[in-house]
Structure formats: structure tokens, C-alpha cells
Design a protein around this motif. Structure first.
Motif, PDB file in Angstrom:
ATOM      1  N   ARG A 133     112.862 147.695 -43.028  1.00  0.00           N
ATOM      2  CA  ARG A 133     113.179 146.695 -41.998  1.00  0.00           C
ATOM      3  C   ARG A 133     113.546 147.363 -40.679  1.00  0.00           C
ATOM      4  NH1 ARG A 133     116.661 144.054 -44.808  1.00  0.00           N
ATOM      5  NH2 ARG A 133     115.173 142.542 -45.666  1.00  0.00           N
ATOM      6  N   GLU A 134     114.258 148.498 -40.751  1.00  0.00           N
ATOM      7  CA  GLU A 134     114.571 149.242 -39.528  1.00  0.00           C
ATOM      8  C   GLU A 134     113.295 149.771 -38.884  1.00  0.00           C
ATOM      9  OE1 GLU A 134     117.271 152.306 -40.662  1.00  0.00           O
ATOM     10  OE2 GLU A 134     118.818 150.900 -41.365  1.00  0.00           O
ATOM     11  N   ARG A 135     112.343 150.168 -39.723  1.00  0.00           N
ATOM     12  CA  ARG A 135     111.083 150.724 -39.228  1.00  0.00           C
ATOM     13  C   ARG A 135     110.225 149.648 -38.569  1.00  0.00           C
ATOM     14  NH1 ARG A 135     108.633 154.055 -43.678  1.00  0.00           N
ATOM     15  NH2 ARG A 135     109.046 155.899 -42.419  1.00  0.00           N
ATOM     16  N   ALA A 136     110.228 148.454 -39.130  1.00  0.00           N
ATOM     17  CA  ALA A 136     109.344 147.393 -38.613  1.00  0.00           C
ATOM     18  C   ALA A 136     110.004 146.036 -38.804  1.00  0.00           C
ATOM     19  CB  ALA A 136     107.992 147.433 -39.329  1.00  0.00           C
ATOM     20  N   PRO A 137     110.963 145.689 -37.953  1.00  0.00           N
ATOM     21  CA  PRO A 137     111.689 144.426 -38.111  1.00  0.00           C
ATOM     22  C   PRO A 137     110.827 143.193 -37.890  1.00  0.00           C
ATOM     23  CG  PRO A 137     112.280 145.493 -36.045  1.00  0.00           C
ATOM     24  CD  PRO A 137     111.459 146.477 -36.814  1.00  0.00           C
ATOM     25  N   GLN A 138     109.642 143.366 -37.337  1.00  0.00           N
ATOM     26  CA  GLN A 138     108.775 142.214 -37.081  1.00  0.00           C
ATOM     27  C   GLN A 138     108.114 141.681 -38.351  1.00  0.00           C
ATOM     28  OE1 GLN A 138     108.133 145.370 -36.436  1.00  0.00           O
ATOM     29  NE2 GLN A 138     105.940 145.824 -36.247  1.00  0.00           N
ATOM     30  N   HIS A 139     108.181 142.436 -39.426  1.00  0.00           N
ATOM     31  CA  HIS A 139     107.560 142.020 -40.680  1.00  0.00           C
ATOM     32  C   HIS A 139     108.604 141.499 -41.661  1.00  0.00           C
ATOM     33  CE1 HIS A 139     103.910 143.527 -39.075  1.00  0.00           C
ATOM     34  NE2 HIS A 139     104.214 144.805 -39.192  1.00  0.00           N
ATOM     35  N   GLU A 140     108.136 141.002 -42.807  1.00  0.00           N
ATOM     36  CA  GLU A 140     109.015 140.428 -43.823  1.00  0.00           C
ATOM     37  C   GLU A 140     109.264 141.458 -44.926  1.00  0.00           C
ATOM     38  OE1 GLU A 140     107.700 136.470 -45.157  1.00  0.00           O
ATOM     39  OE2 GLU A 140     106.261 136.536 -43.514  1.00  0.00           O
ATOM     40  N   TRP A 141     110.533 141.694 -45.227  1.00  0.00           N
ATOM     41  CA  TRP A 141     110.904 142.661 -46.253  1.00  0.00           C
ATOM     42  C   TRP A 141     111.907 142.017 -47.208  1.00  0.00           C
ATOM     43  CZ3 TRP A 141     107.770 146.696 -45.662  1.00  0.00           C
ATOM     44  CH2 TRP A 141     107.308 147.017 -44.383  1.00  0.00           C
ATOM     45  N   TYR A 142     111.631 142.104 -48.494  1.00  0.00           N
ATOM     46  CA  TYR A 142     112.469 141.427 -49.478  1.00  0.00           C
ATOM     47  C   TYR A 142     112.863 142.382 -50.609  1.00  0.00           C
ATOM     48  CZ  TYR A 142     110.587 137.233 -47.240  1.00  0.00           C
ATOM     49  OH  TYR A 142     110.221 136.274 -46.322  1.00  0.00           O
ATOM     50  N   VAL A 143     114.117 142.252 -51.036  1.00  0.00           N
ATOM     51  CA  VAL A 143     114.572 142.940 -52.241  1.00  0.00           C
ATOM     52  C   VAL A 143     114.191 142.063 -53.422  1.00  0.00           C
ATOM     53  CG1 VAL A 143     116.555 143.816 -53.526  1.00  0.00           C
ATOM     54  CG2 VAL A 143     116.497 144.011 -51.016  1.00  0.00           C
ATOM     55  N   GLY A 144     113.458 142.613 -54.369  1.00  0.00           N
ATOM     56  CA  GLY A 144     113.053 141.803 -55.507  1.00  0.00           C
ATOM     57  C   GLY A 144     112.242 142.578 -56.517  1.00  0.00           C
ATOM     58  N   ASP A 145     112.070 141.948 -57.672  1.00  0.00           N
ATOM     59  CA  ASP A 145     111.323 142.501 -58.799  1.00  0.00           C
ATOM     60  C   ASP A 145     109.835 142.252 -58.571  1.00  0.00           C
ATOM     61  OD1 ASP A 145     110.248 143.112 -61.313  1.00  0.00           O
ATOM     62  OD2 ASP A 145     111.944 142.240 -62.396  1.00  0.00           O
ATOM     63  N   ILE A 146     109.022 143.284 -58.713  1.00  0.00           N
ATOM     64  CA  ILE A 146     107.589 143.106 -58.508  1.00  0.00           C
ATOM     65  C   ILE A 146     106.962 142.231 -59.587  1.00  0.00           C
ATOM     66  CG2 ILE A 146     107.375 145.284 -57.259  1.00  0.00           C
ATOM     67  CD1 ILE A 146     106.037 146.458 -59.781  1.00  0.00           C
ATOM     68  N   CYS A 147     107.650 142.034 -60.714  1.00  0.00           N
ATOM     69  CA  CYS A 147     107.125 141.130 -61.742  1.00  0.00           C
ATOM     70  C   CYS A 147     107.114 139.686 -61.261  1.00  0.00           C
ATOM     71  CB  CYS A 147     107.974 141.216 -63.018  1.00  0.00           C
ATOM     72  SG  CYS A 147     107.818 142.758 -63.890  1.00  0.00           S
ATOM     73  N   ASP A 148     108.066 139.351 -60.408  1.00  0.00           N
ATOM     74  CA  ASP A 148     108.199 137.979 -59.906  1.00  0.00           C
ATOM     75  C   ASP A 148     108.603 138.049 -58.437  1.00  0.00           C
ATOM     76  OD1 ASP A 148     108.316 135.255 -59.778  1.00  0.00           O
ATOM     77  OD2 ASP A 148     110.211 135.072 -60.869  1.00  0.00           O
ATOM     78  N   PRO A 149     107.668 138.415 -57.556  1.00  0.00           N
ATOM     79  CA  PRO A 149     108.017 138.648 -56.151  1.00  0.00           C
ATOM     80  C   PRO A 149     108.638 137.415 -55.500  1.00  0.00           C
ATOM     81  CG  PRO A 149     105.785 139.414 -56.643  1.00  0.00           C
ATOM     82  CD  PRO A 149     106.233 138.611 -57.820  1.00  0.00           C
ATOM     83  N   PRO A 150     109.723 137.588 -54.756  1.00  0.00           N
ATOM     84  CA  PRO A 150     110.410 136.461 -54.117  1.00  0.00           C
ATOM     85  C   PRO A 150     109.737 136.050 -52.809  1.00  0.00           C
ATOM     86  CG  PRO A 150     111.582 138.476 -53.633  1.00  0.00           C
ATOM     87  CD  PRO A 150     110.442 138.863 -54.526  1.00  0.00           C
ATOM     88  N   VAL A 151     108.457 135.694 -52.897  1.00  0.00           N
ATOM     89  CA  VAL A 151     107.692 135.344 -51.694  1.00  0.00           C
ATOM     90  C   VAL A 151     106.911 134.060 -51.952  1.00  0.00           C
ATOM     91  CG1 VAL A 151     107.502 137.750 -50.996  1.00  0.00           C
ATOM     92  CG2 VAL A 151     105.685 136.736 -52.359  1.00  0.00           C
ATOM     93  N   THR A 152     106.504 133.425 -50.880  1.00  0.00           N
ATOM     94  CA  THR A 152     105.679 132.226 -50.971  1.00  0.00           C
ATOM     95  C   THR A 152     104.389 132.440 -50.191  1.00  0.00           C
ATOM     96  OG1 THR A 152     106.773 131.284 -49.024  1.00  0.00           O
ATOM     97  CG2 THR A 152     107.680 130.713 -51.193  1.00  0.00           C
TER      98      THR A 152
END
Length: 258
Positions: A82-101
Motif C-alpha cells: 500500500r505504501e508502494r502504490a496507494p492508488q490500488h486496492e490491497w487486502y489482508v486475507g486468505d487466498i482460499c477465500d479472497p476478501p474481494v468483490t
């Protein structure tokens, strides 16, 4: 090995902060994954994004309004991304069930991160969610090791230097692996990592981390992809797009919906 088991605690913050400094040459990864971004790709999801270095290589090829999302279990790595590229979306989560829509034109999972899923059921769930999140006509790309049984069964538990690097202060460091072993019943290779001053040989006061990688054979990969409604449309034996062969080091796949 580059990632702890996704269901164990994530990389400690001290190790995560060293990730970019201690990692091996990423040039082949950068070229392969960035090369997947065509003009048709306007949305990208990177599973196990780490500190976002490969994610950003891919993002450079997207249109200015393209959507870029990264997911990783390590909160510290996500902070660095997020520090490297704050313009994008970064989420803490399990890759088995990504917390994204939403849905994505390109989904990636590099650096054999899928092997951190030690149970087939977890990998099956991850692939099912990839299929759900992948847009019609989208692609999913990943790389994992091709199991080398001769090497795995010859592993010695003696301390070995797994990596050498220079930290941000200019200090030469060794990553020391202890207790490397292969469990043929679980098909998991494991080992513990510690840090050592390369000049003095003294241990550095950082909590060790345990690395575990499940060995997925080509027939396992084909079966699990099929079960998730995915199919491999291109398979390589390396990130240089060399032909997949019995002696290949890697299994590299580009997949679509079946």
C-alpha cells in the motif's frame, strides 16, 4: 520456499520487512507475468501479492483506469504494498477465500504460493473462488514447483545457507535453513529459517519461521483444475516458456474457464 502455510500465522513483521531485500532474482517472474497483460486486460487480481512488486509490474500495462487488487495473508506485506502504490486496492486475507468483490480479466498467483495450501481441499476451494472471480474470457496464471522425488528424499536436516542478501543498512546476511525434511505421506517439504550475520556467523535476534510446501504432481493439478471448472490452455516447464517436460523444475499454467 517463499511463504508460510496460509493457515499458520503469517510471516512475522520483521521477516516481511526484509522480503524485498532477501528474495531471489525476480526477472523471469516479472517478464512472464507482466507479459500476460494485454490490451484486453482492464482488471487484475494478484493472490499472495506480498509487497506488491510483481503486481506493480503487471499494473504498468493496464489502462490508467484499470482496477488492480492484491491479497496477502501478511498484514506487514500488505502495508508495504500500500505504501508502494496507494492508488490500488490491497487486502489482508486468505487466498482460499479472497476478501474481494467483482470479476477480473487476469488473476495471478506466483512464486509457488499455491503450494502453501497443504490440503487439497484448500487448494480446491481456492481454485473454485478463482473461477468465480474470473471474468468471462479471463485468464488465471500460476507457477509451482514440479516435484523432484530424488531431491526431496535426499534432503538433509543439517543447517544450510538458503539465501544470502544485504539488508537496508548494508549488512551482509545469511538465511539459514534448519531441519529440512520431506514427509512422503503428507507430501510436504518443510524447514525452519533463521537469520545469521554473514561476516561474524552470529545469529540475528529474529524469531525463526517454518516453511511448508505441499508437493502437487501434474496429475493433481489437472484434476483440481478440472474440478474447479478451469482448464489449462498453456503449460510450461519454466517462466521462460520452455516446454513442460518430466525434468522441468516448474509447472507454469495459464488457465481459462472450462
Amino acid at each position: 520456499m517463499s511463504m508460510s502455510d496460509a493457515h499458520d500465522p503469517a510471516w512475522p513483521a520483521e521477516w516481511a520487512s526484509l522480503y524485498d531485500q532477501m528474495d531471489v532474482d525476480r526477472s523471469l517472474h516479472r517478464a512472464f507475468y507482466a507479459g500476460l497483460v494485454s490490451p484486453a486486460v482492464s482488471s487484475l487480481l494478484d493472490l499472495g501479492c506480498g509487497t506488491g512488486s510483481i503486481t506493480m509490474d503487471m499494473a504498468a500495462g493496464l489502462a490508467p483506469r484499470g482496477r488492480v487488487v492484491g491479497v496477502d495473508l501478511s498484514a506487514r506485506m500488505v502495508d508495504l504494498a500500500r505504501e508502494r502504490a496507494p492508488q490500488h486496492e490491497w487486502y489482508v486475507g486468505d487466498i482460499c477465500d479472497p476478501p474481494v468483490t467483482g470479476q477480473f480479466d487476469l488473476i495471478t498467483c506466483c512464486f509457488h504460493t499455491l503450494q502453501a495450501l497443504l490440503d487439497e481441499a484448500d487448494l480446491a476451494r481456492c481454485l473454485a473462488n478463482v473461477a468465480r472471480l474470473m471474468a468471462p474470457g479471463g485468464r488465471f496464471a500460476f507457477d509451482i514447483y514440479r516435484p523432484n522425488l530424488a531431491w526431496l528424499t535426499a534432503l538433509e536436516p543439517l543447517p544450510t545457507i538458503a539465501r544470502q542478501f544485504t539488508d537496508a543498512s548494508g549488512r551482509a546476511m545469511n538465511v539459514i535453513e534448519h531441519g529440512a525434511r520431506y514427509d512422503p505421506d503428507r507430501r510436504v517439504v518443510s524447514g525452519s529459517w533463521g537469520l545469521q550475520d554473514a561476516l561474524t556467523g552470529e545469529s540475528v535476534s529474529v524469531a525463526p519461521i517454518t516453511q511448508r510446501l505441499k508437493q502437487y504432481f501434474p496429475e493433481d493439478v489437472a484434476r483440481l483444475l478440472s474440478g474447479a471448472g478451469l482448464k489449462s490452455v498453456a503449460e510450461f516447464g519454466g517462466l521462460d516458456r520452455s516446454a513442460a517436460q518430466t525434468g522441468s523444475k516448474l509447472q507454469v499454467h495459464i488457465c481459462t474457464h472450462a
